[in-house]
Design a protein around this motif. Structure first.
Motif, PDB file in Angstrom:
ATOM      1  N   VAL A 286       0.839  -1.205   0.000  1.00  0.00           N
ATOM      2  CA  VAL A 286       0.000   0.000   0.000  1.00  0.00           C
ATOM      3  C   VAL A 286       0.871   1.250   0.000  1.00  0.00           C
ATOM      4  CG1 VAL A 286      -1.991  -1.037   1.133  1.00  0.00           C
ATOM      5  CG2 VAL A 286      -0.213  -0.021   2.517  1.00  0.00           C
ATOM      6  N   ASP A 287       0.227   2.373  -0.300  1.00  0.00           N
ATOM      7  CA  ASP A 287       0.881   3.676  -0.335  1.00  0.00           C
ATOM      8  C   ASP A 287       0.363   4.510   0.830  1.00  0.00           C
ATOM      9  OD1 ASP A 287       1.930   6.172  -0.907  1.00  0.00           O
ATOM     10  OD2 ASP A 287       0.902   6.375  -2.838  1.00  0.00           O
ATOM     11  N   ARG A 288       1.232   4.907   1.730  1.00  0.00           N
ATOM     12  CA  ARG A 288       0.869   5.677   2.924  1.00  0.00           C
ATOM     13  C   ARG A 288       0.228   7.012   2.552  1.00  0.00           C
ATOM     14  NH1 ARG A 288       5.582   6.015   5.924  1.00  0.00           N
ATOM     15  NH2 ARG A 288       4.953   4.491   7.451  1.00  0.00           N
ATOM     16  N   ASP A 289       0.510   7.556   1.393  1.00  0.00           N
ATOM     17  CA  ASP A 289      -0.008   8.872   0.998  1.00  0.00           C
ATOM     18  C   ASP A 289      -1.520   8.893   0.820  1.00  0.00           C
ATOM     19  OD1 ASP A 289       2.568   9.883   1.082  1.00  0.00           O
ATOM     20  OD2 ASP A 289       2.915   9.533  -1.060  1.00  0.00           O
ATOM     21  N   THR A 290      -2.178   7.768   0.927  1.00  0.00           N
ATOM     22  CA  THR A 290      -3.628   7.711   0.750  1.00  0.00           C
ATOM     23  C   THR A 290      -4.399   7.953   2.043  1.00  0.00           C
ATOM     24  OG1 THR A 290      -3.653   5.321   1.114  1.00  0.00           O
ATOM     25  CG2 THR A 290      -3.386   6.084  -1.175  1.00  0.00           C
ATOM     26  N   VAL A 291      -3.709   8.281   3.155  1.00  0.00           N
ATOM     27  CA  VAL A 291      -4.359   8.414   4.464  1.00  0.00           C
ATOM     28  C   VAL A 291      -4.638   9.874   4.797  1.00  0.00           C
ATOM     29  CG1 VAL A 291      -4.068   8.011   6.935  1.00  0.00           C
ATOM     30  CG2 VAL A 291      -3.235   6.337   5.300  1.00  0.00           C
ATOM     31  N   ASP A 292      -5.830  10.141   5.309  1.00  0.00           N
ATOM     32  CA  ASP A 292      -6.190  11.462   5.807  1.00  0.00           C
ATOM     33  C   ASP A 292      -5.436  11.704   7.112  1.00  0.00           C
ATOM     34  OD1 ASP A 292      -7.471  13.636   7.096  1.00  0.00           O
ATOM     35  OD2 ASP A 292      -9.394  13.130   6.173  1.00  0.00           O
ATOM     36  N   GLU A 293      -4.747  12.822   7.226  1.00  0.00           N
ATOM     37  CA  GLU A 293      -3.938  13.105   8.418  1.00  0.00           C
ATOM     38  C   GLU A 293      -4.774  13.217   9.684  1.00  0.00           C
ATOM     39  OE1 GLU A 293      -1.222  16.343   7.879  1.00  0.00           O
ATOM     40  OE2 GLU A 293      -0.477  15.532   5.987  1.00  0.00           O
ATOM     41  N   ALA A 294      -6.072  13.491   9.563  1.00  0.00           N
ATOM     42  CA  ALA A 294      -6.931  13.611  10.738  1.00  0.00           C
ATOM     43  C   ALA A 294      -7.149  12.264  11.423  1.00  0.00           C
ATOM     44  CB  ALA A 294      -8.272  14.223  10.359  1.00  0.00           C
ATOM     45  N   SER A 295      -7.005  11.170  10.684  1.00  0.00           N
ATOM     46  CA  SER A 295      -7.217   9.833  11.234  1.00  0.00           C
ATOM     47  C   SER A 295      -6.088   9.500  12.208  1.00  0.00           C
ATOM     48  CB  SER A 295      -7.259   8.805  10.102  1.00  0.00           C
ATOM     49  OG  SER A 295      -7.352   7.496  10.633  1.00  0.00           O
ATOM     50  N   GLN A 296      -6.435   9.317  13.480  1.00  0.00           N
ATOM     51  CA  GLN A 296      -5.451   9.040  14.528  1.00  0.00           C
ATOM     52  C   GLN A 296      -5.903   7.859  15.374  1.00  0.00           C
ATOM     53  OE1 GLN A 296      -2.482  10.791  14.947  1.00  0.00           O
ATOM     54  NE2 GLN A 296      -3.068  11.754  13.010  1.00  0.00           N
ATOM     55  N   ARG A 297      -4.937   7.137  15.959  1.00  0.00           N
ATOM     56  CA  ARG A 297      -5.249   6.010  16.843  1.00  0.00           C
ATOM     57  C   ARG A 297      -5.201   6.461  18.298  1.00  0.00           C
ATOM     58  NH1 ARG A 297      -2.001   0.695  15.799  1.00  0.00           N
ATOM     59  NH2 ARG A 297      -0.341   1.979  16.598  1.00  0.00           N
ATOM     60  N   ASN A 298      -5.699   7.652  18.610  1.00  0.00           N
ATOM     61  CA  ASN A 298      -5.671   8.168  19.979  1.00  0.00           C
ATOM     62  C   ASN A 298      -6.744   9.243  20.116  1.00  0.00           C
ATOM     63  OD1 ASN A 298      -4.570  10.637  18.926  1.00  0.00           O
ATOM     64  ND2 ASN A 298      -2.574   9.620  18.863  1.00  0.00           N
ATOM     65  N   SER A 299      -6.752   9.946  21.239  1.00  0.00           N
ATOM     66  CA  SER A 299      -7.813  10.915  21.518  1.00  0.00           C
ATOM     67  C   SER A 299      -7.737  12.184  20.672  1.00  0.00           C
ATOM     68  CB  SER A 299      -7.826  11.273  23.006  1.00  0.00           C
ATOM     69  OG  SER A 299      -6.587  11.850  23.373  1.00  0.00           O
ATOM     70  N   SER A 300      -6.721  12.339  19.829  1.00  0.00           N
ATOM     71  CA  SER A 300      -6.704  13.481  18.915  1.00  0.00           C
ATOM     72  C   SER A 300      -7.525  13.204  17.641  1.00  0.00           C
ATOM     73  CB  SER A 300      -5.269  13.885  18.553  1.00  0.00           C
ATOM     74  OG  SER A 300      -4.618  12.860  17.837  1.00  0.00           O
TER      75      SER A 300
END
Length: 153
Positions: free
Chosen positions: A125-139
Motif C-alpha cells: 500500500v501507499d501511505r499517501d492515501t491516508v487522511d492526516e486527521a485519522s489518529q489512533r488516539n484521543s486526537s
C-alpha cells in the motif's frame, strides 16, 4: 461496536466493555480464553501495526428475553509498519462474529464470542492515501463527538 472502536482508537477500556465479566472468546487458530484476555492479546498485535480499521456489516440478531444471539460480518484491515525498504503491507481479513449476548443488571454485553475467518489477503500500500486527521488516539476527530469515551492510560 465498542470493541472495533476501542481497537481502532486504541482505547482499551472501551474494548474491554463489550464483554461481561467472565465472558469468553474463541478465535479459531489464534486465541481461546476470556474476552478480556483476547483484548490483551490482540492489543499487542494492533499496537505493532501502523494503523487498522474494523467495519461491521450484515448483522443477524435474535433476542429472547435477556439473551440474544448474533452473527455479524466483519472486515478488518491492518497496515504493517514499514519494512527496511519502507514498504507497507495491507492485510485484509473478512470473517464473522458469532456472539451470545446477555442482559445483566441493565447492561447488554457478550458472554461468548466465536470468530470465524472467511478469507484473507495481503498487498503493498501507499501511505499517501491516508487522511492526516485519522489518529489512533484521543486526537482523532471522533473524540469531539464522543468525549465520554477517552483512551485508556
Amino acid at each position: 461496536m465498542p470493541l472495533c472502536r476501542g481497537l481502532d482508537r486504541m482505547d482499551k477500556d472501551l474494548a474491554y466493555s463489550v464483554w461481561h465479566e467472565g465472558g469468553t472468546a474463541l478465535y479459531h487458530g489464534m486465541f481461546e480464553g476470556s474476552g478480556h484476555g483476547f483484548v490483551d492479546w490482540v492489543w499487542e498485535a494492533h499496537a505493532a501495526m501502523e494503523r487498522h480499521s474494523h467495519q461491521i456489516a450484515n448483522a443477524l440478531i435474535v433476542v429472547d428475553g435477556k439473551a440474544a444471539k448474533s452473527e455479524t460480518y466483519v472486515t478488518v484491515t491492518l497496515w504493517t509498519n514499514p519494512d527496511q525498504e519502507g514498504r507497507l503491507q495491507e492485510i485484509t481479513v473478512k470473517g464473522r462474529y458469532l456472539d451470545e449476548w446477555a442482559e445483566r443488571s441493565g447492561r447488554w454485553a457478550i458472554s461468548h464470542r466465536e470468530y470465524v475467518t472467511d478469507m484473507q489477503s495481503m498487498h503493498d500500500v501507499d501511505r499517501d492515501t491516508v487522511d492526516e486527521a485519522s489518529q489512533r488516539n484521543s486526537s482523532d476527530p471522533s473524540f469531539r463527538l464522543f468525549p465520554a469515551h477517552k483512551e485508556s492510560k
